[in-house]
Design an enzyme around this catalytic site. Sequence first.
Site, PDB file in Angstrom:
ATOM      1  N   SER A   1       0.549  -1.130   0.029  1.00  0.00           N
ATOM      2  CA  SER A   1      -0.119   0.082   0.083  1.00  0.00           C
ATOM      3  C   SER A   1       0.922   1.195  -0.157  1.00  0.00           C
ATOM      4  CB  SER A   1      -0.836  -0.138   1.483  1.00  0.00           C
ATOM      5  OG  SER A   1      -1.581   1.155   1.535  1.00  0.00           O
TER       6      SER A   1
ATOM      7  N   TYR B   1      -2.367  -1.655  11.011  1.00  0.00           N
ATOM      8  CA  TYR B   1      -2.587  -2.024   9.491  1.00  0.00           C
ATOM      9  C   TYR B   1      -1.534  -1.877   8.574  1.00  0.00           C
ATOM     10  CZ  TYR B   1      -3.856  -1.331   4.564  1.00  0.00           C
ATOM     11  OH  TYR B   1      -3.733  -1.392   3.154  1.00  0.00           O
TER      12      TYR B   1
ATOM     13  N   LYS C   1       1.844  -3.972   6.373  1.00  0.00           N
ATOM     14  CA  LYS C   1       2.441  -3.745   5.233  1.00  0.00           C
ATOM     15  C   LYS C   1       3.835  -3.680   5.102  1.00  0.00           C
ATOM     16  CE  LYS C   1      -1.688  -4.660   3.086  1.00  0.00           C
ATOM     17  NZ  LYS C   1      -1.794  -5.894   2.690  1.00  0.00           N
TER      18      LYS C   1
HETATM   19  C1  UD1 Z   1      -7.167   4.650   3.551  1.00  0.00           C
HETATM   20  C2  UD1 Z   1      -6.212   4.357   4.800  1.00  0.00           C
HETATM   21  C3  UD1 Z   1      -5.139   3.678   3.980  1.00  0.00           C
HETATM   22  C4  UD1 Z   1      -5.709   2.270   3.464  1.00  0.00           C
HETATM   23  C5  UD1 Z   1      -6.592   2.751   2.377  1.00  0.00           C
HETATM   24  C6  UD1 Z   1      -7.317   1.310   2.012  1.00  0.00           C
HETATM   25  C7  UD1 Z   1      -6.444   5.978   6.732  1.00  0.00           C
HETATM   26  C8  UD1 Z   1      -5.763   7.206   7.181  1.00  0.00           C
HETATM   27  N1  UD1 Z   1      -5.935   5.441   5.528  1.00  0.00           N
HETATM   28  O1  UD1 Z   1      -6.692   5.455   2.660  1.00  0.00           O
HETATM   29  O2  UD1 Z   1      -4.256   3.369   5.057  1.00  0.00           O
HETATM   30  O3  UD1 Z   1      -4.569   1.852   2.676  1.00  0.00           O
HETATM   31  O4  UD1 Z   1      -7.722   3.374   2.994  1.00  0.00           O
HETATM   32  O5  UD1 Z   1      -8.262   1.672   1.016  1.00  0.00           O
HETATM   33  O6  UD1 Z   1      -7.523   5.569   6.923  1.00  0.00           O
HETATM   34  N2  UD1 Z   1     -12.516  11.271   3.227  1.00  0.00           N
HETATM   35  C9  UD1 Z   1     -13.705  12.045   3.581  1.00  0.00           C
HETATM   36  N3  UD1 Z   1     -14.924  11.667   4.038  1.00  0.00           N
HETATM   37  C10 UD1 Z   1     -15.024  10.300   4.047  1.00  0.00           C
HETATM   38  C11 UD1 Z   1     -14.183   9.318   3.891  1.00  0.00           C
HETATM   39  C12 UD1 Z   1     -12.970   9.801   3.432  1.00  0.00           C
HETATM   40  O7  UD1 Z   1     -13.486  13.408   3.400  1.00  0.00           O
HETATM   41  O8  UD1 Z   1     -16.209   9.972   4.625  1.00  0.00           O
HETATM   42  C13 UD1 Z   1     -11.430  11.711   2.518  1.00  0.00           C
HETATM   43  C14 UD1 Z   1     -10.190  11.239   3.565  1.00  0.00           C
HETATM   44  O9  UD1 Z   1     -10.084  12.104   4.343  1.00  0.00           O
HETATM   45  C15 UD1 Z   1      -9.118  11.118   2.540  1.00  0.00           C
HETATM   46  C16 UD1 Z   1      -9.798  10.533   1.152  1.00  0.00           C
HETATM   47  O10 UD1 Z   1     -11.343  11.005   1.577  1.00  0.00           O
HETATM   48  O11 UD1 Z   1      -8.723  12.471   2.128  1.00  0.00           O
HETATM   49  C17 UD1 Z   1      -9.610   9.053   0.884  1.00  0.00           C
HETATM   50  O12 UD1 Z   1     -10.045   8.491   1.993  1.00  0.00           O
HETATM   51  P1  UD1 Z   1     -10.305   6.794   2.214  1.00  0.00           P
HETATM   52  O13 UD1 Z   1     -10.853   6.612   1.034  1.00  0.00           O
HETATM   53  O14 UD1 Z   1     -10.381   6.537   3.350  1.00  0.00           O
HETATM   54  O15 UD1 Z   1      -8.349   6.592   1.751  1.00  0.00           O
HETATM   55  P2  UD1 Z   1      -7.215   6.790   2.505  1.00  0.00           P
HETATM   56  O16 UD1 Z   1      -7.502   7.456   3.655  1.00  0.00           O
HETATM   57  O17 UD1 Z   1      -6.484   7.468   1.301  1.00  0.00           O
END
Ligand code: UD1
Length: 340
Positions: free
Chosen positions: A126, A151, A155
């Site tokens: 990842s 998690y 990795k």
């Molecule tokens: C997350 C994990 C990462 C993991 C990946 C697996 C965290 C901090 N990171 O990545 O370790 O490998 O998922 O798929 O959890 N967001 C919102 N509102 C929401 C959900 C997300 O604003 O309800 C934003 C988050 O702040 C981020 C972006 O959307 O900026 C992507 O979020 P997400 O899909 O959870 O992925 P990652 O955080 O990049």
Amino acid sequence: MSKVLVTGGLGFIGSHTAVELMARGHEVVLVDNLTNTRAEVLDGIEAISGTRPVWENVDLASQPACAALMAKHSNIDGIIHFAAHKAVGESVAKPLDYYQNNLGSLMNLLEFVRTEPKCAFIFSSSCTVYGQADDLPIREEAPIKPAESPYGNTKQIGEEILQDCAKAYGFKVIALRYFNPVGGHPSAKIGELPNGVPQNLVPFITQSAAGQRGALKVFGNDYDTRDGTCVRDYIHVVDVAKAHILAMERLVAGKVEEPVEVYNLGTGTGSTVVEVLTAFTKATGIDIKWEYAARRPGDVVAAYADTKKALEGLGWRAELSLEQSMADAWRWQETLGQSV
Ligand code: UD1
């Protein structure tokens, strides 16, 4: 044609990879103990491929169960190892579950590869290993940062285990570092199946659009980015799946040069959260209700891939757009809605 064991083969990326492997004429054996998916995914794979692959319901973290599985399928040419727990928050609450499952299954499979060093092995890693990288886009040589969660640590440690074992036992491995896989199969027969309230952005968007969730919270609007929201590299799951086939073929052809080759799987383009919402509306015509909320602890500001190495080593680059990802994620959500 190769015979490939796909662990986590009924999961999100595993199921799409199984479909792409079969489309290229490879034979697959899927291993999945349904911890985070459903048996019906096999029907979806069959509907797309016209073939129902063998499915083994095995807990790979159990050493005797894994050894029995590998004795049964000792004639395989390669293993693509997706099976792992992946919820960041849950890993903080249940670290031992994560270490035992994610690292136990990896080590049990490597016991087999140790005795069959010609067996190609691909590990799901990842972009989380980079943490907040100092330079963007992120190159594979960027330093590994301390893990933010158990998690993420599985990795990092997984990659270290691969390095040590590949050197000591003389086999070759490819580790693929995924950025943010999203979307679903264009047929809408397979896709992501999040458990409970989705923690990841795109499943939350599609469930919100389907009326199953309230307003989406955009975590933080005061980041140092073009609109204040975090930047990620969202990549269509079919593009991710295709990279695995090329990585497998590179291993089987004996072209891998180092004990462990590492590749980023991303598009090379970062999108903010607001840009993802806009792309969803453009692709589907649906407006999502959303509001700004506090930053989510542990989120990095920005992460997107340098894609040069994957192009040179695997001959792979992402082809599908963010809008295509949104359209396919939404079609899959509609299919799910009909099956409830
Ligand atoms: C997350 C994990 C990462 C993991 C990946 C697996 C965290 C901090 N990171 O990545 O370790 O490998 O998922 O798929 O959890 N967001 C919102 N509102 C929401 C959900 C997300 O604003 O309800 C934003 C988050 O702040 C981020 C972006 O959307 O900026 C992507 O979020 P997400 O899909 O959870 O992925 P990652 O955080 O990049």
